[in-house]
Design an enzyme around this catalytic site. Sequence first.
Site, PDB file in Angstrom:
ATOM      1  N   CYS A   2      -6.109  11.847  -3.616  1.00  0.00           N
ATOM      2  CA  CYS A   2      -7.044  12.961  -3.462  1.00  0.00           C
ATOM      3  C   CYS A   2      -7.479  13.472  -4.835  1.00  0.00           C
ATOM      4  CB  CYS A   2      -6.456  14.146  -2.707  1.00  0.00           C
ATOM      5  SG  CYS A   2      -5.670  13.710  -1.164  1.00  0.00           S
ATOM      6  N   ARG A  27     -10.567   8.744  -6.047  1.00  0.00           N
ATOM      7  CA  ARG A  27      -9.199   9.113  -5.678  1.00  0.00           C
ATOM      8  C   ARG A  27      -9.019   9.216  -4.165  1.00  0.00           C
ATOM      9  NH1 ARG A  27      -6.841  11.246 -10.355  1.00  0.00           N
ATOM     10  NH2 ARG A  27      -5.149  12.082  -9.132  1.00  0.00           N
ATOM     11  N   TRP A  74      -7.666  11.497   0.481  1.00  0.00           N
ATOM     12  CA  TRP A  74      -7.119  10.221   0.946  1.00  0.00           C
ATOM     13  C   TRP A  74      -5.919  10.607   1.798  1.00  0.00           C
ATOM     14  CZ3 TRP A  74      -2.507   7.408   0.501  1.00  0.00           C
ATOM     15  CH2 TRP A  74      -2.596   6.047   0.841  1.00  0.00           C
ATOM     16  N   ASN A  98      -3.415  17.881  -4.186  1.00  0.00           N
ATOM     17  CA  ASN A  98      -3.269  16.434  -4.347  1.00  0.00           C
ATOM     18  C   ASN A  98      -1.783  16.151  -4.453  1.00  0.00           C
ATOM     19  OD1 ASN A  98      -3.312  13.748  -5.216  1.00  0.00           O
ATOM     20  ND2 ASN A  98      -3.596  14.355  -7.351  1.00  0.00           N
ATOM     21  N   GLY A  99      -1.241  15.280  -3.578  1.00  0.00           N
ATOM     22  CA  GLY A  99       0.182  14.970  -3.640  1.00  0.00           C
ATOM     23  C   GLY A  99       0.817  15.125  -2.274  1.00  0.00           C
ATOM     24  N   GLU A 479      -4.454 -12.754  -7.311  1.00  0.00           N
ATOM     25  CA  GLU A 479      -5.514 -11.768  -7.520  1.00  0.00           C
ATOM     26  C   GLU A 479      -6.749 -12.112  -6.677  1.00  0.00           C
ATOM     27  OE1 GLU A 479      -6.064  -8.977  -8.510  1.00  0.00           O
ATOM     28  OE2 GLU A 479      -8.080  -8.770  -9.311  1.00  0.00           O
ATOM     29  N   LYS A 483      -8.342  -9.586  -3.974  1.00  0.00           N
ATOM     30  CA  LYS A 483      -9.749  -9.136  -4.048  1.00  0.00           C
ATOM     31  C   LYS A 483     -10.438  -9.370  -2.712  1.00  0.00           C
ATOM     32  CE  LYS A 483      -9.911  -7.114  -6.748  1.00  0.00           C
ATOM     33  NZ  LYS A 483      -9.024  -6.764  -7.821  1.00  0.00           N
ATOM     34  N   GLU A 486      -9.093  -7.020   0.161  1.00  0.00           N
ATOM     35  CA  GLU A 486      -9.318  -5.573   0.064  1.00  0.00           C
ATOM     36  C   GLU A 486     -10.782  -5.178   0.269  1.00  0.00           C
ATOM     37  OE1 GLU A 486      -8.356  -3.637  -3.666  1.00  0.00           O
ATOM     38  OE2 GLU A 486      -8.929  -5.412  -4.787  1.00  0.00           O
ATOM     39  N   HIS A 502       6.655 -25.676   1.471  1.00  0.00           N
ATOM     40  CA  HIS A 502       7.870 -25.006   1.950  1.00  0.00           C
ATOM     41  C   HIS A 502       7.569 -24.013   3.067  1.00  0.00           C
ATOM     42  CE1 HIS A 502      10.110 -26.947  -1.203  1.00  0.00           C
ATOM     43  NE2 HIS A 502       9.206 -26.550  -2.083  1.00  0.00           N
ATOM     44  N   LYS A 601      -8.840   4.653  -5.457  1.00  0.00           N
ATOM     45  CA  LYS A 601      -8.789   4.047  -6.785  1.00  0.00           C
ATOM     46  C   LYS A 601      -7.511   4.416  -7.526  1.00  0.00           C
ATOM     47  CE  LYS A 601     -10.781   1.787 -10.135  1.00  0.00           C
ATOM     48  NZ  LYS A 601     -10.663   0.338  -9.970  1.00  0.00           N
TER      49      LYS A 601
HETATM   50  C1  F6R Z   1      -6.894  -3.750  -6.579  1.00  0.00           C
HETATM   51  C2  F6R Z   1      -6.535  -2.567  -7.317  1.00  0.00           C
HETATM   52  C3  F6R Z   1      -5.162  -2.042  -7.160  1.00  0.00           C
HETATM   53  C4  F6R Z   1      -4.673  -1.424  -8.486  1.00  0.00           C
HETATM   54  C5  F6R Z   1      -3.311  -0.748  -8.271  1.00  0.00           C
HETATM   55  C6  F6R Z   1      -2.775  -0.164  -9.563  1.00  0.00           C
HETATM   56  O1  F6R Z   1      -8.202  -4.152  -6.846  1.00  0.00           O
HETATM   57  O2  F6R Z   1      -7.334  -1.998  -8.016  1.00  0.00           O
HETATM   58  O3  F6R Z   1      -4.273  -3.011  -6.706  1.00  0.00           O
HETATM   59  O4  F6R Z   1      -4.577  -2.434  -9.443  1.00  0.00           O
HETATM   60  O5  F6R Z   1      -3.448   0.273  -7.319  1.00  0.00           O
HETATM   61  O6  F6R Z   1      -3.636   0.804 -10.064  1.00  0.00           O
HETATM   62  P1  F6R Z   1      -3.588   1.232 -11.581  1.00  0.00           P
HETATM   63  O7  F6R Z   1      -4.013   0.057 -12.388  1.00  0.00           O
HETATM   64  O8  F6R Z   1      -4.536   2.377 -11.680  1.00  0.00           O
HETATM   65  O9  F6R Z   1      -2.169   1.619 -11.879  1.00  0.00           O
END
Ligand code: F6R
Length: 606
Positions: A2, A27, A74, A98-99, A479, A483, A486, A502, A601
């Site tokens: 948030c 956020r 969020w 937030n929290g 990765e 990507k 998500e 395996h 994010k």
């Molecule tokens: C995926 C993504 C997340 C962040 C993870 C860590 O695309 O962005 O997996 O990498 O939440 O976030 P940070 O880097 O802000 O600690």
Amino acid sequence: MCGIVGILGAKPVAEDLVDALRRLEYRGYDSAGVATVENGHLERRRAEGKLRNLSERLMREPLAGKAGIGHTRWATHGAPSERNAHPHMSENVCVVHNGIIENFRELREELTRAGAVFASDTDTEVVAHLISYEMRKGAEPVEATRNALGRLRGAFALAIIFAGHDNLMIGAREGSPLAVGHGDQQMFLGSDAIALAPFTDKVTYLEEGDWVVLHRESFEIRDRQGRKVERPMLTSQASGFLVDKGNHRHFMLKEIHEQAEVISHTLTNYMDMAAGTVRFPDLGVDLATVPRITISACGTAYYAGLVAKYWLERYARIPVEIDVASELRYREAPMPEGGLAVFVSQSGETADTLATLRYCKAAGQRIVSVVNVRNSTIARESHVVLPTLAGPEIGVASTKAFTCQLSALACLALAVARARGQLSEERERELVRALVEVPRHLTSLLRDERRYEELAHWFSKAKDVLYLGRGLSYPIALEGALKLKEISYIHAEGYAAGEMKHGPIALIDEKVPVVVVAPNDDLFEKTVSNMQEVAARGGQIVLVSDADRDSIGCEVAAHIRMPALHPFVTPLVYALPMQLIAYHTAVLMGTDVDQPRNLAKSVTVE
Ligand code: F6R
């Protein structure tokens, strides 16, 4: 998670609150709300869904108050609905949070017994009722808030306004970030400096346990014990930042395209291009003798750390321990005396990463962080910060931050290798040259983006996609899968290519695209064997490689032709096709690319 914001302004603040929230949408974005003090009363507007719903509501039902708070959510406690959207109110107190308030159940029971009527399922609402309860006992707002804060357990950043008080706002920080912004006869609160950038570049970050009483003309910060404390006022770098997609359809695409430039900036920060050497800050430990490096992070940042592990082990011959932050701390991993712990984070606020940093610090490790947000909590709590110069990353799916993390970590690996006598001058120049060429390769690969639009038609029909890689390509396969899932919501998994037989090979049939990340390096032949196993079972291979498709001795459904690269830098360049496959598939499927469902994010809850 948030985002929260508060303004004691000179004019009606609702519009500015929404503007600030727009900068905090990274956020969380499942609902939003604002409240102001209007003729002594608290008035609020809330809306489920994206911020534009709140803006539309405010057009129909404007708010006129000059003191106000705002929130973008969020969901943690309670579904994302209007009734659970912040601000939350009691009769005379209004709060955004937030929290997580961990003891909210017991407080809610106690307050209900005392007559409070709750209107939401959130943990936050107890804060408003608790302060009101203290005020009913006779306390003034400041004292009531102090008493209430003393009863809260958990992680929070709070902004609070009061009915009848047009020139008072209180902020508090315990575990979640909060910045005070200083204006001319105006005061601001925000989850970060970016939120406040249009209003002021003078910010003070609250420290853990701090709370602040704001009036338009003054402010006073107190610590957990109630002692008056001074915190430095900094000039934020965030003011130049514009929330702008430029000519691109999405922030994610813009950020993918920015990579060549921001990787160059990041590399320039850690190397002397003319000399062809790495120029690294003193980490405060003797890299020649440090017994072990521990790396921890979450999600994409963790995969950057995993690449670094391969680099450090292979090129610097140093033992590296790595785990996701949510596991490392709780398995109580022992830490070696004199060890170095490296944390990787775009936001610098990820709760699990921060908690693990503190765990490693308490265990006597030297703390180095690779972060993108300069004044973030992780940066401030580290002994040494290695900034990535990616600039603000708005798309929720990390792209340019990832490749900038790889750039900084590659330089770290070379610095450690040199200190340990594992790198001749000539070899260092060779590896630095390979890094310097990365931006050029990215630029030329981006010229062929149409290819991915074609591939996306095929991927968008798949229910499952597998990604395989070996060695340095294994984290890139992980990765790639992250990507895709998500942002397109297609189920995808990354595996070490050698692990296929395996178990995961049972998943292969002609409907499952298998993306094989296979640079023509010393492991290529091994990966070819795994590809043949996939092909023999009808799997549809998408080969991402600089090798000829004829050289692998089996059918491939598609070949993304990569340039020949030095094996050291393949992760930086092979990340690009992973991003483009996911992006174009998601666009075709019509998902919300920049703000995919259920995500945020900055993940500031554990
Ligand atoms: C995926 C993504 C997340 C962040 C993870 C860590 O695309 O962005 O997996 O990498 O939440 O976030 P940070 O880097 O802000 O600690």
